[in-house]
Design an enzyme around this catalytic site. Structure first.
Site, PDB file in Angstrom:
ATOM      1  CG  ASP A 132      -2.662   4.101   2.466  1.00  0.00           C
ATOM      2  OD1 ASP A 132      -2.479   3.093   1.963  1.00  0.00           O
ATOM      3  OD2 ASP A 132      -3.615   4.068   3.507  1.00  0.00           O
ATOM      4  CG  HIS A 144       0.612   2.681  12.401  1.00  0.00           C
ATOM      5  ND1 HIS A 144      -0.765   2.696  12.162  1.00  0.00           N
ATOM      6  CD2 HIS A 144       0.860   2.259  11.058  1.00  0.00           C
ATOM      7  CE1 HIS A 144      -1.308   2.033  11.024  1.00  0.00           C
ATOM      8  NE2 HIS A 144      -0.057   1.817  10.517  1.00  0.00           N
ATOM      9  CD  GLU A 200      -3.183  -1.402   5.250  1.00  0.00           C
ATOM     10  OE1 GLU A 200      -3.580  -2.351   6.016  1.00  0.00           O
ATOM     11  OE2 GLU A 200      -2.722  -0.251   5.878  1.00  0.00           O
ATOM     12  CD  GLU A 201      -1.629   2.369   7.481  1.00  0.00           C
ATOM     13  OE1 GLU A 201      -2.642   1.934   8.260  1.00  0.00           O
ATOM     14  OE2 GLU A 201      -0.672   2.002   7.141  1.00  0.00           O
ATOM     15  CG  ASP A 254       2.712   0.490   7.315  1.00  0.00           C
ATOM     16  OD1 ASP A 254       2.238  -0.305   6.492  1.00  0.00           O
ATOM     17  OD2 ASP A 254       1.901   0.722   8.384  1.00  0.00           O
ATOM     18  CG  ASP A 273       1.177  -3.756   5.347  1.00  0.00           C
ATOM     19  OD1 ASP A 273       2.093  -3.140   6.010  1.00  0.00           O
ATOM     20  OD2 ASP A 273       0.006  -3.196   5.524  1.00  0.00           O
ATOM     21  CG  HIS A 322      -0.506  -0.046   2.575  1.00  0.00           C
ATOM     22  ND1 HIS A 322       0.002   1.392   3.185  1.00  0.00           N
ATOM     23  CD2 HIS A 322      -0.144  -1.018   3.396  1.00  0.00           C
ATOM     24  CE1 HIS A 322       0.484   0.942   4.246  1.00  0.00           C
ATOM     25  NE2 HIS A 322       0.553  -0.310   4.695  1.00  0.00           N
TER      26      HIS A 322
HETATM   27 ZN   LIG Z   1       0.935  -1.236   6.458  1.00  0.00          ZN
END
Ligand SMILES: [Zn+2]
Length: 409
Positions: free
Chosen positions: A97, A384, A162-163, A128, A190, A95
């Site tokens: 984003d 994150h 995705e987030e 990520d 991921d 992903h």
């Molecule tokens: Zn991710």
């Protein structure tokens, strides 16, 4: 596999270029509009340029309408590197984003100006999901520069959103321009661990709940004139802890092997100390083994609500924030799991094993659509977090694992 040796050495020569690409991508923060960003447009442009220059074919962009995004849509990119046979495609799905940086004071540098320290790249998104995005792109670049063809077509999928729920990303793709076929192998890099030994094949159901407790506001010195909603809610929280005993089934394929029931977020109630709060709001994040249904769990949760209401003379309202039953798992015997195991063994000299996790990866919508997907990556699980980082050796190693899979028959 003498070809693998060639590809592997070629990947090693890309180290600086790969770090460079990480820094460039990091400077294009693809934050979703619903999280206050502009979407993936600029990052998608940079990636499309790379794909075009690196010899990818049949490059397409599926545009999911989103009026809040810079261009009015969210881009989802698909590109192929053709192999000797097209009867199946080996997909690497990442992903584009990233999540917002969070509190800036917790970062040691600018989250969107990646920096290097002791073999690691720091910045938002570098692990990520850029680590394996860059790894997969350069694995293919190595094939091209060595003049080699993979055994089957390789597909690179770079999705948006995705987030924040996949509606303008993978879910849109699966509904409107699905390129996946049943026989394809789909790797979703991921999720993983620091040893690179975890292949995620199953996930738990997710149940997010919001509890609003209504009492009556009063002065802090005369609690008898009000009803303290915070106290009632606190008793409810401890009652809900019993869910751990009620739903105590263990499944060793999962890590952790149990269902979890955690009170998490707390909305502010009163701003001052000397007021009895009349309203209280807290949330729970429940991750439930597929052995139980979400209905069973919800019915059990409702039981203490009534007794708390009675005991404290309050009203408790429960609302769903997320209700996601677990997707049917990918078999530990599935070709994609076996292919990953072989590649990991050769590159990292480790035995990887299929396991289940708390859930919420891109594999879930794929599994609901009956595609075999496995999540794997060797990473430090800094997604994150402030000072998110990517171990450069992991990025290099993962590129080799992907290329090993591309060479398998
Ligand atoms: Zn991710």
């Amino acid at each position: 596999m003498q070809y693998f040796e060639r590809i592997s050495s070629r990947i090693d020569t890309f180290r600086d270029e790969m770090v460079d690409m990480q820094i460039q991508l990091c400077a294009l923060p693809a934050i979703s509009p619903s999280s206050g960003g502009e979407g993936e447009a600029a990052k998608a442009d940079a990636l499309l340029k790379f794909l075009n220059n690196a010899g990818f074919e049949d490059i397409t962009v599926a545009k999911a309408p989103d009026l809040d995004a810079d261009l009015g849509y969210r881009p989802n990119i698909f590109a192929y590197y053709r192999g000797k046979k097209s009867t199946k495609t080996i997909w690497i799905l990442c992903h584009m984003d990233v999540v917002p940086p969070g509190e800036l004071s917790k970062w040691r540098g600018n989250p969107f100006k990646a920096w290097i320290e002791a073999g690691k790249i720091f910045g938002r998104g570098v692990e990520d999901n850029q680590q394996d995005m860059v790894a997969s792109l350069f694995a293919i670049k190595a094939f091209r520069e060595e003049g080699l063809k993979p055994n089957y077509d390789v597909g690179i999928a770079l999705v948006a959103d995705e987030e924040t729920g996949n509606e303008k990303g993978l879910n849109y793709v699966l509904k409107h321009s699905n390129p996946f076929r049943k026989q394809d192998l789909i790797v979703v890099p991921d999720a993983g661990n620091a040893e690179g030994t975890m292949i995620e094949v199953a996930e738990k159901s997710i149940l997010w709940l919001k509890f609003k407790t209504f009492g009556e506001q009063a002065h802090g010195s005369t609690p008898e004139k009000g009803i303290n909603s915070f106290r009632a809610a606190s008793f409810l929280v401890t009652e809900l802890n019993k869910l751990y005993q009620t739903f105590n089934y263990k499944d060793p394929i999962f890590d952790p092997p149990i269902s979890t029931f955690e009170p998490t977020k707390k909305d502010p109630n009163v701003p001052n100390i000397n007021t009895i709060p009349g309203e209280d709001v807290f949330y729970m994040d429940n991750r439930i083994l597929p052995y139980y249904t979400l209905e069973d769990v919800e019915n059990q949760i409702k039981i203490p609500l009534g007794s708390i209401e009675k005991a404290f003379n309050v009203k408790v309202v429960m609302e769903h924030e997320q209700w996601s039953p677990a997707a049917p798992p990918t078999s530990p015997e599935a070709p994609v799991v076996q292919a990953l195991k072989k590649g990991i063994k050769i590159v990292y000299e480790k035995e990887a094993k299929p396991i289940g996790i708390g859930g919420g990866t891109l594999a879930s919508p794929l599994r609901w659509s009956k595609f075999d997907a496995a999540c794997w990556s060797r990473n430090e699980e800094t997604a994150h977090k402030p000072n998110e980082y990517c171990v450069i050796d992991n990025m290099m190693g993962d590129a080799k694992v992907f290329s090993h899979i591309f060479l398998q028959t």
